[in-house]
Scaffold this active site. Structure first.
Site, short mmCIF file in Angstrom:
data_model
loop_
_atom_site.label_atom_id
_atom_site.label_comp_id
_atom_site.label_asym_id
_atom_site.label_seq_id
_atom_site.Cartn_x
_atom_site.Cartn_y
_atom_site.Cartn_z
N HIS A 93 31.61 54.73 4.80
CA HIS A 93 32.76 53.92 4.38
C HIS A 93 33.73 54.72 3.51
CE1 HIS A 93 31.32 49.94 5.75
NE2 HIS A 93 30.11 50.40 5.45
N HIS A 95 20.89 52.20 9.63
CA HIS A 95 20.33 50.88 9.25
C HIS A 95 20.91 49.79 10.13
CE1 HIS A 95 24.05 50.93 6.90
NE2 HIS A 95 23.87 49.67 6.57
N HIS A 123 22.76 46.96 9.77
CA HIS A 123 23.95 46.14 9.59
C HIS A 123 24.90 46.24 10.79
CE1 HIS A 123 23.46 45.83 4.95
NE2 HIS A 123 22.89 44.83 5.57
N ASP A 162 24.90 53.83 4.37
CA ASP A 162 25.37 53.12 3.18
C ASP A 162 24.45 53.36 1.99
OD1 ASP A 162 27.40 52.14 4.76
OD2 ASP A 162 26.67 50.08 4.81
N HIS A 177 19.56 49.71 0.05
CA HIS A 177 20.67 48.92 0.62
C HIS A 177 20.08 47.92 1.62
CE1 HIS A 177 24.64 48.05 2.24
NE2 HIS A 177 24.26 48.44 3.43
N ASP A 237 28.01 46.46 11.15
CA ASP A 237 29.08 47.47 11.15
C ASP A 237 28.52 48.88 11.32
OD1 ASP A 237 28.03 47.16 8.47
OD2 ASP A 237 29.68 48.37 7.73
N HIS A 238 27.23 48.98 11.70
CA HIS A 238 26.61 50.28 11.97
C HIS A 238 25.95 50.32 13.36
CE1 HIS A 238 27.07 51.78 7.78
NE2 HIS A 238 27.27 50.48 7.62
FE FE Z 1 28.24 49.43 6.12
ZN ZN Z 2 25.30 48.44 5.40
#
Ligand code: FE
Ligand code: ZN
Length: 257
Positions: free
Chosen positions: A171, A56, A58, A133, A114, A60-61
């Site tokens: 995570h 996805h 985001h 996530d 998410h 942090d991905h």
């Molecule tokens: Fe994340």
């Molecule tokens: Zn995420």
């Protein structure tokens, strides 16, 4: 031959994964939040990156996407439903499609909730699920762009996979997830045991990811809206599964423990 999978902890609590398909030498990196630790690990192993697998959009991905592509010339694979928000995307995948890393095939699931476009990669032969996530050890992703009904439908797809599937989530949230889980399903003995094992592992600084899908089915409250004990705790004995899931998610959002 099955995938060789390497876990790289980055940022506060993210896991990035390298997956090497041994017959072809193809190497994928799943959700590279950042590029430097990925390049360092590739170099240490003498592996050449061929693909980025994004679940996805985001940061942090996908934060390492463009630098990794520039450094290695790899191809970027991600969710069709959110292709516009995946930096550098080359191949857009949707529900039910099959995609190959070298010689091993992955089945793609659309798992929105998410975010509106979120996919999971299931490598059946290696019994590996990269779910970003969507599903966490003892938890699930927050509903930033989706409804409880959507997320429950997404998790229901993953519930159908075999118990021996390893869940490679993105995570290390397990200990705080466990702290919450025992409050909503206090009568679940397998959960109490798992909580103790998680605390012991974290006290030693060990990862609790990947977990087995079978243990998630038995202990993760977000996969268990059918549980009588969970329903009793929430005061929703006769509600439907979506309503129970929604209330579990709502309580977790405001949980302070
Ligand atoms: Fe994340
Ligand atoms: Zn995420």
């Amino acid at each position: 031959m099955t995938l060789e999978i390497v876990q790289i902890p980055v940022l506060n609590d993210n896991y990035v994964y390298l997956a090497r398909e041994p017959a072809s030498g193809a190497v994928g990196v799943v959700d590279p939040a950042v590029h430097e630790p990925v390049l360092a690990e590739l170099q240490r192993r003498g592996w050449n990156l061929t693909h980025i697998l994004n679940t996805h959009h985001h940061p942090d991905h996908v934060g390492g996407n463009l630098k990794l592509k520039e450094a290695t010339g790899c191809q970027i694979v991600g969710p069709k439903a959110d292709a516009g928000r995946i930096p550098g995307i080359d191949v857009a995948l949707a529900d039910g499609e099959r995609w190959k890393l070298g010689e091993e095939e992955a089945v793609i699931f659309d798992v929105p909730g998410h975010t509106s476009g979120h996919i999971a990669f299931w490598f059946e032969q290696s019994a590996a699920l990269f779910c970003g996530d969507t599903l966490f050890a003892l938890g699930c992703g927050r509903l930033f762009e989706g409804t409880p009904a959507q997320m429950w439908q997404s998790l229901s797809k993953l519930l159908k996979l075999p118990d021996h599937t390893r869940v490679y989530c993105a995570h290390e949230y397990t200990e705080s997830n466990a702290r919450f889980a025992v409050t909503v399903e206090p009568g679940n003995e397998a959960l109490q045991k798992r909580y103790a094992a998680i605390r012991a592992a974290r006290a030693k600084g060990q990862p609790t990811v990947p977990s087995l899908l079978g243990e998630e089915k038995a202990t993760n409250p977000f996969l268990r809206p059918m549980s009588g004990n969970l329903r009793e705790t929430l005061g929703l004995t006769d509600a439907d599964d979506v309503a129970v899931f929604a209330e579990t998610r709502r309580r977790k959002d405001t949980f302070r423990g």
